[in-house]
Write a protein that holds these residues in place. Structure first.
Motif: not given
Length: 222
Positions: A171-181, A185-201
């Motif tokens: 689940e990815v929500y609020n103002d989260a940003i996911v980009y790059g590569n 996955y899995g049962n992850v939660y990404v939210y708030g102003n979090a950013m996941v980018l580059g080749f991060a997993k």
């Protein structure tokens, strides 16, 4: 000239004109308008105040209704439903059991399929893919070559772009940003102003939130 053939039906206040063709067991009714070089066939239905025009194709058991519009070279097929004020255009493909509703916009070369549901003010464009049992809603934007699939939920003002992938039960929500590569996955939660980018997993049961930033080749799990 417009052509209606086979067992097709056009009735109520529906308008069919131009070089369009309504064929097989298709139905156009209500106050729907079909024009241009459109093809509506199979068991497809276009009704209410829906608009289908330009070179669009609607076929199989697809439904386009309410105030929805389908145009350009878009194709709607399978058991898909496009309804409310949704707009599908460009060279988009919406098929299988997908539902596009609300004020959602799907355009350019995007594809929505499987049992995916897109609604509210979502925008899916470029070459993005949304499929599986995914739900994307709120003001989320999915674009680039990104993919959202599995049982993922993307909502709020989330932006998913580039070659990013979100799947599983994430689940990815609020103002989260996911980009790059980046991959989530899995049962992850990404939210708030979090950013996941580059080749991060980010995977497993991980939680990433607030103003956290995961990038490079970093991995966050469990």
């Amino acid at each position: 000239y417009a052509e209606v053939c086979g067992n097709a039906e056009v009735y109520d206040k529906a308008l069919v004109h131009g070089n369009c063709c309504v064929a097989c067991n298709a139905q156009v009714f209500g106050s729907a308008k079909v024009y241009g070089n459109v093809r509506v066939y199979g068991n497809a239905c276009v009704f209410d105040n829906a608009l289908v025009f330009d070179h669009a194709r609607v076929y199989d058991h697809a439904n386009v209704c309410d105030h929805a519009s389908v145009c350009d070279h878009a194709e709607i097929y399978g058991d898909t439903m496009v309804c409310d004020d949704a707009r599908v255009y460009g060279k988009t493909r919406v098929h299988d059991n997908a539902v596009v509703r609300g004020n959602a916009k799907i355009y350019e070369y995007a594809a929505v399929y499987g049992d995916a549901i897109i609604y509210d003010d979502v925008i899916v464009h470029h070459n993005a893919r949304v499929y599986g049992k995914t739900k994307v809603y709120g003001d989320a934007v999915v674009h680039g070559h990104s993919q959202v699939y599995g049982n993922a939920r993307v909502y709020g003002k989330t932006v998913v772009s580039d070659n990013a992938k979100i799947n599983g039960n994430a689940e990815v929500y609020n103002d989260a940003i996911v980009y790059g590569n980046a991959e989530i996955y899995g049962n992850v939660y990404v939210y708030g102003n979090a950013m996941v980018l580059g080749f991060a997993k980010v995977y497993g049961n991980a939680i990433v939130h607030d103003n956290a930033k995961i990038y490079g080749d970093a991995e966050v799990c469990d």
